[in-house]
Design an enzyme around this catalytic site. Structure first.
Site, mmCIF file in Angstrom:
data_model
loop_
_atom_site.group_PDB
_atom_site.id
_atom_site.type_symbol
_atom_site.label_atom_id
_atom_site.label_comp_id
_atom_site.label_asym_id
_atom_site.label_seq_id
_atom_site.Cartn_x
_atom_site.Cartn_y
_atom_site.Cartn_z
ATOM 1 C CD GLU A 173 -3.123 -0.433 0.010
ATOM 2 O OE1 GLU A 173 -3.068 0.750 -0.373
ATOM 3 O OE2 GLU A 173 -3.944 -1.258 -0.439
ATOM 4 C CD GLU A 203 -1.104 -1.022 -4.546
ATOM 5 O OE1 GLU A 203 -1.108 -2.189 -4.978
ATOM 6 O OE2 GLU A 203 -2.083 -0.523 -3.932
ATOM 7 C CD GLU A 204 -2.457 4.950 -0.061
ATOM 8 O OE1 GLU A 204 -2.020 5.808 0.736
ATOM 9 O OE2 GLU A 204 -3.505 4.309 0.135
#
Length: 226
Positions: free
Chosen positions: A158, A161-162
């Site tokens: 995560e 990805e962010e």
């Protein structure tokens, strides 16, 4: 083959292919198209046999291309247990009384990523979507853990990805439970501490409005966890 009464006549009907489960029940996985009435007769005959054998729970997995067969199963007393993108699972309980079949999955799992460098700066983001959209609130990177994915791997993914930041998992700092958060399901949230391995922030264009690092003492007073 099993004998069933059809329009006042006893007929020989082919049974559904099934395998025994570990709990005294059977599992049926449909794979071939058939007429709805034919399936209804096969199901009725199969239930009669399973009942005579003392079977308990019955599971029928119907692929999406054969979903029309679900109507006949529901008329026999089957209920929807759960659905996935490519199939529907139905369940049936043969003995008298309340069933003991396990319920569908009741919880989702999500992570909150606490990424801190050796300057005591933490990584925070602003969302383009979600309940904090347009509020100007900074929050820690968050997200759902995928099926079959470890919590530590989900936290690393995560953050990548962010923000495009590579990280190393350190430990779980805390966790809490919430209810009725998504389609009436409960949620388990794990706050994971991560160590950054790269430092060039590149925000995810589709979901993140902005991303930055901020000093830890200030960030904890005005930064949201979720």
């Amino acid at each position: 083959m099993e004998q069933v009464l059809v329009e006042n006549e006893v007929q020989q009907v082919k049974l559904l292919d099934s395998v025994n489960d570990d709990h005294g029940g059977v599992i049926v996985e449909l794979s071939e198209a058939m007429d709805l009435k034919v399936f209804a007769l096969m199901l009725k005959a199969s239930i009669a046999l399973w009942r005579s054998q003392g079977k308990r729970g019955v599971w029928i997995k119907i692929p999406i291309e054969l979903i029309n067969l679900a109507e006949a199963a529901v008329k026999e007393g089957f209920w929807f247990h759960h659905a996935e993108p490519k199939y529907l699972m139905l369940a049936f309980w043969i003995p008298e009384g309340a069933h003991t079949l396990p319920a569908n999955a009741s919880h989702c799992v999500s992570i909150v990523a606490f990424v801190m460098n050796n300057k005591r700066e933490v990584l925070v983001v602003q969302e383009k979507c979600g309940k904090f959209r347009g509020t100007g609130i900074w929050k820690f990177p968050t997200g759902g853990v995928d099926e079959g994915e470890d919590i530590c791997a989900g936290a690393i993914r995560e953050v990548k990805e962010e923000t495009a930041i590579d990280t190393e998992f350190v430990e779980v700092l805390a966790f809490w439970q919430s209810h009725k958060s998504f389609f009436e399901k409960s949620n388990l949230h794990f706050v994971c501490m991560l160590r950054p391995l790269s430092f060039d922030i590149q925000k995810q264009e589709s979901e993140i409005e902005d991303a930055q690092v901020t000093f830890c003492q200030r960030s904890l007073s005005n930064t949201k966890v979720m």
